[in-house]
Design a protein around this motif. Structure first.
Motif, PDB file in Angstrom:
ATOM      1  N   ARG A   1      39.645  36.860  47.406  1.00 26.28           N
ATOM      2  CA  ARG A   1      39.606  36.045  46.191  1.00 26.28           C
ATOM      3  C   ARG A   1      38.165  35.638  45.890  1.00 26.28           C
ATOM      4  O   ARG A   1      37.438  35.217  46.785  1.00 26.28           O
ATOM      5  N   ASN A   2      37.759  35.762  44.628  1.00 30.92           N
ATOM      6  CA  ASN A   2      36.375  35.483  44.250  1.00 30.92           C
ATOM      7  C   ASN A   2      36.178  34.010  43.883  1.00 30.92           C
ATOM      8  O   ASN A   2      35.633  33.674  42.831  1.00 30.92           O
ATOM      9  N   SER A   3      36.574  33.128  44.779  1.00 25.83           N
ATOM     10  CA  SER A   3      36.507  31.691  44.516  1.00 25.83           C
ATOM     11  C   SER A   3      35.093  31.141  44.572  1.00 25.83           C
ATOM     12  O   SER A   3      34.840  30.022  44.127  1.00 25.83           O
TER      13      SER A   3
ATOM     14  N   GLY B   1      33.711  37.899  45.276  1.00 24.93           N
ATOM     15  CA  GLY B   1      34.669  38.964  45.025  1.00 24.93           C
ATOM     16  C   GLY B   1      34.240  40.306  45.594  1.00 24.93           C
ATOM     17  O   GLY B   1      33.158  40.465  46.164  1.00 24.93           O
TER      18      GLY B   1
ATOM     19  N   ASN C   1      31.937  32.660  43.464  1.00 26.94           N
ATOM     20  CA  ASN C   1      31.047  33.621  42.832  1.00 26.94           C
ATOM     21  C   ASN C   1      29.692  33.058  42.434  1.00 26.94           C
ATOM     22  O   ASN C   1      28.712  33.777  42.368  1.00 26.94           O
TER      23      ASN C   1
ATOM     24  N   SER D   1      48.342  34.597  46.203  1.00 28.71           N
ATOM     25  CA  SER D   1      48.655  35.609  47.217  1.00 28.71           C
ATOM     26  C   SER D   1      49.758  35.205  48.171  1.00 28.71           C
ATOM     27  O   SER D   1      50.233  36.034  48.950  1.00 28.71           O
TER      28      SER D   1
ATOM     29  N   LEU E   1      32.287  38.962  39.788  1.00 29.88           N
ATOM     30  CA  LEU E   1      32.173  38.826  38.340  1.00 29.88           C
ATOM     31  C   LEU E   1      30.912  39.480  37.797  1.00 29.88           C
ATOM     32  O   LEU E   1      30.926  40.126  36.766  1.00 29.88           O
TER      33      LEU E   1
ATOM     34  N   THR F   1      43.265  40.605  51.404  1.00 31.06           N
ATOM     35  CA  THR F   1      43.130  40.203  50.011  1.00 31.06           C
ATOM     36  C   THR F   1      41.893  39.330  49.882  1.00 31.06           C
ATOM     37  O   THR F   1      41.711  38.393  50.660  1.00 31.06           O
TER      38      THR F   1
ATOM     39  N   GLY G   1      42.467  42.464  45.629  1.00 28.58           N
ATOM     40  CA  GLY G   1      41.995  41.137  45.253  1.00 28.58           C
ATOM     41  C   GLY G   1      41.141  41.149  44.005  1.00 28.58           C
ATOM     42  O   GLY G   1      41.297  41.992  43.125  1.00 28.58           O
ATOM     43  N   ASP G   2      40.203  40.202  43.943  1.00 34.08           N
ATOM     44  CA  ASP G   2      39.373  39.994  42.758  1.00 34.08           C
ATOM     45  C   ASP G   2      38.033  40.701  42.907  1.00 34.08           C
ATOM     46  O   ASP G   2      37.459  40.751  43.994  1.00 34.08           O
TER      47      ASP G   2
END
Length: 476
Positions: A224-226, A169, A228, A249, A189, A222, A185-186
């Motif tokens: 995305r924290n896919s 992220g 992490n 998105s 974490l 964008t 986006g994200d």
């Protein structure tokens, strides 16, 4: 025997995925990581075929137990993949998994009859395969400008090219960097540990977003924290995460992906097959990194670019060293890598814009290039001692402070450079089809580099500054 850096990465990823026992494959080599005691199959009839074949095979094998074979993930998902437990994950050493090896052997004849793959290891898809990125980030020298520098152009929300980055992220202070004003986006974490020290690989997604924005100002990026968890995820979950990212998105013009895995095969990843089939029907162009194992072994999903069904929808990207004339020592290579771009010691945004943030190096540099190259590559320079390296167990690991820009290397970063160049071409030529833009850009390209004796297409951003190769590092 797996090399030092791969074992360090294995331990790091195992700690992050502490509930998932992992093994190295094949046979304790440094090719890939996978979930111990589990195989993958497609939902429904194929999963039943796999279970029955493995039970029959195990019944005939005195050291394997057919009673362990059962569904490990009964819930159906959009990727259409089922985890099947074939052994006790707690048995054996980390590098040994006789149950999974037996399950793969049990299906060989059935796969031959079916004409397709029925079973697969559950590989670890990661940004951290064999030191992927090619090194750890280093603070940019004082007053060092971004490289590539910001291209001229304005952001127009009506014509901006949509770029989706599936990665770690964004750092919490990312909007302090002007080029990321149109990024969304994200968030990451967890950026730091309990002592306030940056975690390994955080900032990876932010650095990538900054490279896209520098090369192509008219983009809506964008992130995305896919990825992490140390940049790693199981193949069984990866396809689902990709679907989640595009669901959140929408299918973008360009999907920039700086992660993957080898699997010892030439037909892709079972866990992402459903996503790849849907990608093929969309307008999206997937730009994916070739990986940093200095290997010709296909690295997925990037290597889909070499399969006829996906040659138009996937572009695989290798990395050039700082002078742009040759391949970086760490870059994967081969006919399946379709284009190369600068990927060594690029300079872009990381973190610490408001206040400096400390980072402790995890890996030690080498006395000589671990891949046998003769220039001062990222294996050797800048020199530091890392906390994970056994031979330096008594040495104090080096700590640095990040404040804003960093230098970082890897095919991870050559990839967003290429994604940005395609987006910039779309803006300049009012092209709305990213796949057409990719074809046009490569057709017009006149730059080439030398990689392992082959002359390959090289995409060099106009604002990128070539850096002369460092001389070999003299070690006392």
């Amino acid at each position: 025997m797996a090399p030092q850096r791969f074992r360090e990465q294995f331990d790091q990823i195992q700690r992050a995925m502490r509930d998932v026992p992992l093994a190295m494959g094949p046979d304790d080599s440094a090719e890939f990581l996978y979930e111990k005691g589990v195989v993958l199959a497609r939902d429904g009839e194929e999963a039943e075929i796999v279970e029955d074949a493995v039970r029959t095979f195990f019944t005939q094998a005195p050291d394997l137990t057919p009673d362990t074979v059962r569904r490990a993930s009964p819930r159906r998902n959009r990727s259409g993949i089922t985890r099947i437990q074939v052994g006790d994950p707690g048995e054996g050493a980390p590098g040994a998994d006789r149950a999974v090896a037996g399950a793969l052997r049990a299906l060989r004849q059935a796969e031959g009859r079916a004409g397709r793959r029925l079973v697969s290891r559950n590989h670890v898809v990661s940004i951290a395969v064999n030191a992927c990125p090619g090194d750890e980030p280093a603070p940019a020298p004082p007053h060092e400008p971004p490289n590539p520098a910001a291209a001229e152009g304005l952001h127009d929300p009506d014509t901006a090219v949509g770029v989706l980055v599936v990665d770690t992220g964004l750092m919490g202070d990312y909007r302090s960097y002007p080029l990321l004003a149109h990024t969304d986006g994200d968030l990451q974490l967890q950026e730091t540990d309990e002592q306030g020290v940056l975690q390994q690989y955080v900032g990876h997604g932010t650095f990538i977003a900054g490279l896209v924005a520098a090369v192509a100002p008219n983009t809506d990026v964008t992130v995305r924290n896919s990825l992490n968890d140390a940049g790693a995820i199981l193949e069984s979950e990866f396809g689902e995460r990709l679907f989640d990212a595009v669901d959140a998105s929408g299918w973008p013009d360009i999907l920039s992906l700086s992660a993957g895995t080898s699997n010892g095969r030439t037909d892709g990843l079972l866990g992402v097959q459903a996503f790849m089939e849907e990608l093929r029907e969309q307008h999206t162009l997937l730009v994916a990194c070739a990986g940093n194992n200095a290997s010709a072994t296909p690295f997925w999903p990037a290597a889909y670019a070499d399969l006829p069904e996906w040659q138009d929808s996937v572009l695989s990207v290798g990395a050039l060293r700082g002078d742009g004339e040759f391949g970086a020592c760490f870059s994967n290579h081969g006919a399946w890598v379709k284009v190369y771009a600068p990927g060594e010691r690029l300079t872009g945004p990381l973190t610490g814009w408001a206040a400096p943030v400390p980072y402790v190096y995890q890996h030690s540099t080498y006395d000589t290039c671990r891949y046998g190259f003769g220039y001062g590559c990222t294996c050797q320079f800048p020199r530091h001692t890392g906390v994970l390296s056994d031979e330096n167990a008594l040495a104090k690991p080096d700590q640095v402070m990040f404040q804003g820009l960093a230098q970082w290397s890897g095919t991870s970063f050559a990839t967003p450079v290429v994604a940005g160049l395609i987006a910039a071409h779309m803006t300049a030529h009012k092209e709305t089809d990213p796949r057409a833009a990719r074809r046009q850009l490569l057709a017009a390209n006149t730059e080439f580099a030398e990689v392992r004796g082959a002359h390959v297409p090289a995409l060099l951003p106009p604002t990128w500054r070539a850096v002369p190769a460092e001389p070999p590092v003299a070690v006392a």
